[in-house]
Scaffold this motif. Structure first.
Motif, PDB file in Angstrom:
ATOM      1  N   LEU A 284     -10.802  -6.703  -1.850  1.00  0.00           N
ATOM      2  CA  LEU A 284      -9.758  -6.008  -1.930  1.00  0.00           C
ATOM      3  C   LEU A 284     -10.075  -5.038  -3.294  1.00  0.00           C
ATOM      4  CD1 LEU A 284      -6.731  -5.469  -1.883  1.00  0.00           C
ATOM      5  CD2 LEU A 284      -6.369  -7.314  -3.257  1.00  0.00           C
ATOM      6  N   TYR A 285     -10.784  -5.545  -4.127  1.00  0.00           N
ATOM      7  CA  TYR A 285     -11.210  -4.431  -5.154  1.00  0.00           C
ATOM      8  C   TYR A 285     -11.880  -3.642  -4.754  1.00  0.00           C
ATOM      9  CZ  TYR A 285     -13.290  -3.432  -9.876  1.00  0.00           C
ATOM     10  OH  TYR A 285     -13.410  -3.070 -11.122  1.00  0.00           O
ATOM     11  N   SER A 286     -12.990  -3.510  -4.009  1.00  0.00           N
ATOM     12  CA  SER A 286     -13.364  -2.189  -3.450  1.00  0.00           C
ATOM     13  C   SER A 286     -12.481  -1.290  -2.899  1.00  0.00           C
ATOM     14  CB  SER A 286     -14.683  -2.694  -2.375  1.00  0.00           C
ATOM     15  OG  SER A 286     -14.434  -3.177  -1.118  1.00  0.00           O
ATOM     16  N   PHE A 287     -11.564  -1.955  -1.902  1.00  0.00           N
ATOM     17  CA  PHE A 287     -10.754  -1.208  -1.106  1.00  0.00           C
ATOM     18  C   PHE A 287      -9.788  -0.261  -1.948  1.00  0.00           C
ATOM     19  CE2 PHE A 287     -11.664  -2.235   3.069  1.00  0.00           C
ATOM     20  CZ  PHE A 287     -10.191  -1.636   3.963  1.00  0.00           C
ATOM     21  N   ILE A 288      -9.163  -1.127  -3.176  1.00  0.00           N
ATOM     22  CA  ILE A 288      -8.510  -0.156  -4.040  1.00  0.00           C
ATOM     23  C   ILE A 288      -9.266   0.949  -4.827  1.00  0.00           C
ATOM     24  CG2 ILE A 288      -7.087  -0.662  -6.106  1.00  0.00           C
ATOM     25  CD1 ILE A 288      -6.560  -3.387  -5.278  1.00  0.00           C
ATOM     26  N   LYS A 289     -10.562   0.479  -5.147  1.00  0.00           N
ATOM     27  CA  LYS A 289     -11.395   1.502  -5.912  1.00  0.00           C
ATOM     28  C   LYS A 289     -11.586   2.607  -5.038  1.00  0.00           C
ATOM     29  CE  LYS A 289     -15.255   1.491  -8.597  1.00  0.00           C
ATOM     30  NZ  LYS A 289     -16.629   0.918  -8.840  1.00  0.00           N
ATOM     31  N   GLY A 290     -11.847   2.641  -3.795  1.00  0.00           N
ATOM     32  CA  GLY A 290     -12.278   3.592  -2.783  1.00  0.00           C
ATOM     33  C   GLY A 290     -10.714   4.538  -2.459  1.00  0.00           C
ATOM     34  N   ASP A 291      -9.735   4.082  -2.799  1.00  0.00           N
ATOM     35  CA  ASP A 291      -8.281   4.266  -2.172  1.00  0.00           C
ATOM     36  C   ASP A 291      -7.289   5.139  -3.164  1.00  0.00           C
ATOM     37  OD1 ASP A 291      -8.495   4.092   0.870  1.00  0.00           O
ATOM     38  OD2 ASP A 291      -6.015   3.833   0.523  1.00  0.00           O
ATOM     39  N   THR A 292      -7.879   4.758  -4.513  1.00  0.00           N
ATOM     40  CA  THR A 292      -6.991   5.326  -5.564  1.00  0.00           C
ATOM     41  C   THR A 292      -7.586   5.893  -6.493  1.00  0.00           C
ATOM     42  OG1 THR A 292      -7.088   2.988  -6.522  1.00  0.00           O
ATOM     43  CG2 THR A 292      -5.320   3.421  -5.290  1.00  0.00           C
ATOM     44  N   SER A 293      -6.978   6.619  -7.618  1.00  0.00           N
ATOM     45  CA  SER A 293      -7.799   7.190  -8.846  1.00  0.00           C
ATOM     46  C   SER A 293      -7.179   6.851 -10.122  1.00  0.00           C
ATOM     47  CB  SER A 293      -7.995   8.752  -8.310  1.00  0.00           C
ATOM     48  OG  SER A 293      -6.900   9.160  -8.142  1.00  0.00           O
ATOM     49  N   GLY A 294      -7.720   7.567 -10.880  1.00  0.00           N
ATOM     50  CA  GLY A 294      -7.256   7.687 -12.473  1.00  0.00           C
ATOM     51  C   GLY A 294      -6.923   6.412 -13.068  1.00  0.00           C
ATOM     52  N   ASP A 295      -5.695   6.517 -13.745  1.00  0.00           N
ATOM     53  CA  ASP A 295      -5.145   5.244 -14.371  1.00  0.00           C
ATOM     54  C   ASP A 295      -4.557   4.330 -13.648  1.00  0.00           C
ATOM     55  OD1 ASP A 295      -5.931   6.022 -17.176  1.00  0.00           O
ATOM     56  OD2 ASP A 295      -4.231   7.528 -16.936  1.00  0.00           O
ATOM     57  N   TYR A 296      -4.132   4.910 -12.314  1.00  0.00           N
ATOM     58  CA  TYR A 296      -3.314   4.201 -11.319  1.00  0.00           C
ATOM     59  C   TYR A 296      -4.423   3.107 -10.800  1.00  0.00           C
ATOM     60  CZ  TYR A 296      -1.211   3.533  -6.336  1.00  0.00           C
ATOM     61  OH  TYR A 296      -0.864   3.002  -5.452  1.00  0.00           O
ATOM     62  N   ARG A 297      -5.706   3.707 -10.456  1.00  0.00           N
ATOM     63  CA  ARG A 297      -6.679   2.929 -10.136  1.00  0.00           C
ATOM     64  C   ARG A 297      -6.952   1.756 -11.199  1.00  0.00           C
ATOM     65  NH1 ARG A 297     -12.290   5.895  -9.571  1.00  0.00           N
ATOM     66  NH2 ARG A 297     -11.809   6.063  -7.119  1.00  0.00           N
ATOM     67  N   LYS A 298      -7.126   2.397 -12.132  1.00  0.00           N
ATOM     68  CA  LYS A 298      -7.680   1.366 -13.368  1.00  0.00           C
ATOM     69  C   LYS A 298      -6.860   0.161 -13.396  1.00  0.00           C
ATOM     70  CE  LYS A 298     -10.155   4.849 -16.143  1.00  0.00           C
ATOM     71  NZ  LYS A 298      -9.583   5.914 -17.087  1.00  0.00           N
ATOM     72  N   ILE A 299      -5.402   0.321 -13.552  1.00  0.00           N
ATOM     73  CA  ILE A 299      -4.468  -0.751 -13.570  1.00  0.00           C
ATOM     74  C   ILE A 299      -4.417  -1.735 -12.523  1.00  0.00           C
ATOM     75  CG2 ILE A 299      -2.134   0.575 -12.772  1.00  0.00           C
ATOM     76  CD1 ILE A 299      -0.935  -0.832 -15.737  1.00  0.00           C
ATOM     77  N   LEU A 300      -4.391  -1.159 -11.134  1.00  0.00           N
ATOM     78  CA  LEU A 300      -4.455  -1.895 -10.046  1.00  0.00           C
ATOM     79  C   LEU A 300      -5.764  -2.718 -10.190  1.00  0.00           C
ATOM     80  CD1 LEU A 300      -3.305   0.544  -7.182  1.00  0.00           C
ATOM     81  CD2 LEU A 300      -1.932  -1.312  -8.265  1.00  0.00           C
ATOM     82  N   LEU A 301      -6.978  -2.232 -10.468  1.00  0.00           N
ATOM     83  CA  LEU A 301      -7.982  -2.887 -10.348  1.00  0.00           C
ATOM     84  C   LEU A 301      -8.150  -4.335 -11.544  1.00  0.00           C
ATOM     85  CD1 LEU A 301     -10.848  -0.192  -9.938  1.00  0.00           C
ATOM     86  CD2 LEU A 301      -9.949  -1.822  -8.462  1.00  0.00           C
ATOM     87  N   GLU A 302      -7.309  -4.034 -12.665  1.00  0.00           N
ATOM     88  CA  GLU A 302      -7.053  -5.078 -13.446  1.00  0.00           C
ATOM     89  C   GLU A 302      -6.216  -6.112 -12.997  1.00  0.00           C
ATOM     90  OE1 GLU A 302      -8.665  -5.541 -16.616  1.00  0.00           O
ATOM     91  OE2 GLU A 302      -9.660  -3.500 -16.235  1.00  0.00           O
ATOM     92  N   LEU A 303      -5.036  -5.581 -12.404  1.00  0.00           N
ATOM     93  CA  LEU A 303      -4.497  -6.763 -11.829  1.00  0.00           C
ATOM     94  C   LEU A 303      -5.100  -7.422 -10.561  1.00  0.00           C
ATOM     95  CD1 LEU A 303      -0.947  -4.660 -11.178  1.00  0.00           C
ATOM     96  CD2 LEU A 303      -1.512  -6.432 -13.100  1.00  0.00           C
ATOM     97  N   CYS A 304      -5.869  -6.832  -9.916  1.00  0.00           N
ATOM     98  CA  CYS A 304      -6.719  -7.272  -8.748  1.00  0.00           C
ATOM     99  C   CYS A 304      -7.711  -8.489  -9.464  1.00  0.00           C
ATOM    100  CB  CYS A 304      -7.270  -6.424  -8.088  1.00  0.00           C
ATOM    101  SG  CYS A 304      -8.619  -6.721  -6.918  1.00  0.00           S
ATOM    102  N   GLY A 305      -8.283  -8.140 -10.633  1.00  0.00           N
ATOM    103  CA  GLY A 305      -9.146  -9.077 -11.122  1.00  0.00           C
ATOM    104  C   GLY A 305     -10.446  -8.695 -10.614  1.00  0.00           C
ATOM    105  N   GLY A 306     -11.708  -8.932 -11.339  1.00  0.00           N
ATOM    106  CA  GLY A 306     -13.027  -8.427 -10.954  1.00  0.00           C
ATOM    107  C   GLY A 306     -13.224  -8.967  -9.558  1.00  0.00           C
ATOM    108  N   GLU A 307     -14.317  -8.332  -9.144  1.00  0.00           N
ATOM    109  CA  GLU A 307     -15.106  -8.654  -7.913  1.00  0.00           C
ATOM    110  C   GLU A 307     -15.499 -10.234  -7.520  1.00  0.00           C
ATOM    111  OE1 GLU A 307     -15.543  -6.698  -5.161  1.00  0.00           O
ATOM    112  OE2 GLU A 307     -16.694  -4.745  -5.775  1.00  0.00           O
TER     113      GLU A 307
END
Length: 307
Positions: A284-307
Motif C-alpha cells: 500500500l505504501y508504494s501505491f500511495i507513494k506513486g500516486d500522491t505528492s507533497g505534504d499530502y503524500r507525506k502525511i498519508l505515508l505516515e498514517l500508512c506506517g512504514g513498508e
C-alpha cells in the motif's frame, strides 16, 4: 478508551504532552507560511483521543480553535486529511456523509463505504452526532438524496434494530423478489448467521453470492450489496480493494483514499496493509507513494506506517 482498535498504525504517543504539542502547532503557524512538517509529525503520531486533548490545550493557550486555524493555513487534500484527523471517528463519518449529500449530486461511494462497513454501535453514534451537528436525522437526509431500492438498503443499514420484516412486506409487491430477499437477509447484521447463509447459498446455487449479486444487479445497488457481503466476510480486504481501486489506472479518487486512511488508521490499517500486499503483490505504501505528492503524500505515508 484512548485507542479505538489494536490493529492500527497510529498508536498512543508515549510521554504525551498536549501543552507542548499545542505550542509546537502554534509555532508551526506563526509568521509567513506554515511548518507543514511539524503539523505532520504531531498529528499523524497521536491517537484521536490525544488529538482531542491537543485541541483543548490549544484553545486554552491561544483562545482559538485548532481546526479553524489549521483550516485557514492549509489547503487541498493535505488540509482534508489534517481536518479529518482532528475529529472524533463518528464526527468524521457524519461530516463525510453530510458532504456526500451536500449540494447537487450525491457521492454514493461515500454512503456505501461508511454505512456498509460500520458496526451497529458505530452507526448508532454516527446517527446521534449527525443529528446534533446538522439538526436533522441522517435517515431523512439519506431519503432526501437517494431513491428506490438503493435508498431502502441504506435506510435498513441505518436502522440498527435487528429485524425488519416491514421492508419485506412493503417490498414484495413493488420489487423483484430476489432483491427483497437479499435485502431482508443482508440487513440482519448478524455476521455468523450471514456467513452460514452465504455458504448454504453456494451449496444450493453452485454460485458464490458475490457472483449472483453481480449478475442480478447493477449500479449503486450492486455496489452496496457487494460492500455488505465483503465487509461481512473480511473488512480489511474490503478496504484494501477500495484503496487499490482509488489509485489504480489514471488519476486518483482522493476522497476515497483520504476517507479510508483517516478512518482506519487507528482501527485495522495493519490488516488492510497485509491484505493489500496479499491481494495485489505490492505494498500500500508504494501505491500511495506513486500516486500522491507533497505534504499530502507525506502525511498519508505516515498514517500508512512504514513498508
Amino acid at each position: 478508551f484512548d485507542q479505538i482498535g489494536n490493529r492500527g498504525t497510529v498508536t498512543e504517543a508515549a510521554g504525551f504532552d498536549p501543552e507542548a504539542d499545542a505550542q509546537r502547532l502554534r509555532g508551526a503557524m506563526k509568521g509567513a507560511g506554515t511548518d507543514e512538517a511539524a503539523v505532520i509529525d504531531v498529528l499523524s503520531h497521536r491517537t484521536i483521543a490525544q488529538r482531542q486533548r491537543i485541541k483543548e490545550a490549544f484553545k486554552q493557550a491561544v483562545g482559538k480553535d485548532l481546526a479553524d486555524e489549521l483550516s485557514s493555513e492549509l489547503s487541498g487534500n493535505f488540509r482534508s486529511v489534517v481536518l479529518g484527523l482532528l475529529m472524533l471517528a463518528p464526527v468524521y463519518d457524519a461530516y463525510e456523509l453530510r458532504n456526500a449529500m451536500k449540494g447537487a449530486g450525491t457521492e454514493e461511494a461515500c454512503l456505501v463505504d461508511i454505512l456498509a462497513s460500520r458496526t451497529n454501535a458505530e452507526i448508532k453514534t454516527i446517527n446521534a452526532f449527525y443529528k446534533k451537528e446538522y439538526g436533522k436525522d441522517l435517515e431523512d437526509a439519506v431519503c432526501g438524496d437517494t431513491s428506490g431500492m438503493f435508498q431502502r438498503v441504506l435506510v435498513s443499514l441505518l436502522t440498527v434494530s435487528k429485524h425488519q420484516p416491514e421492508i419485506y412486506e412493503a417490498g414484495e409487491a413493488r420489487w423483484g423478489t430476489d432483491e427483497v430477499k437479499f435485502l431482508t437477509v443482508l440487513c440482519v447484521r448478524n455476521q455468523n448467521h450471514l456467513l452460514r447463509v452465504f455458504q448454504e447459498y453456494q451449496k444450493i446455487s453452485g454460485r458464490d453470492i458475490e457472483d449472483s449479486i453481480k449478475r442480478e444487479m447493477s449500479g449503486c445497488l450492486e455496489d452496496v450489496f457487494l460492500a455488505i457481503v465483503k465487509c461481512m466476510r473480511d473488512k480489511p480486504a474490503f478496504f484494501a480493494e477500495r484503496l487499490y481501486k482509488s489509485m489504480k489506472g489514471l488519476g486518483t479518487t482522493d476522497s476515497v483514499l483520504i476517507r479510508i486512511m483517516v478512518a482506519r488508521a487507528e482501527i485495522d490499517m495493519l490488516d488492510i496493509k497485509a491484505q493489500f500486499l496479499k491481494m495485489y503483490g505490492k505494498t500500500l505504501y508504494s501505491f500511495i507513494k506513486g500516486d500522491t505528492s507533497g505534504d499530502y503524500r507525506k502525511i498519508l505515508l505516515e498514517l500508512c506506517g512504514g513498508e
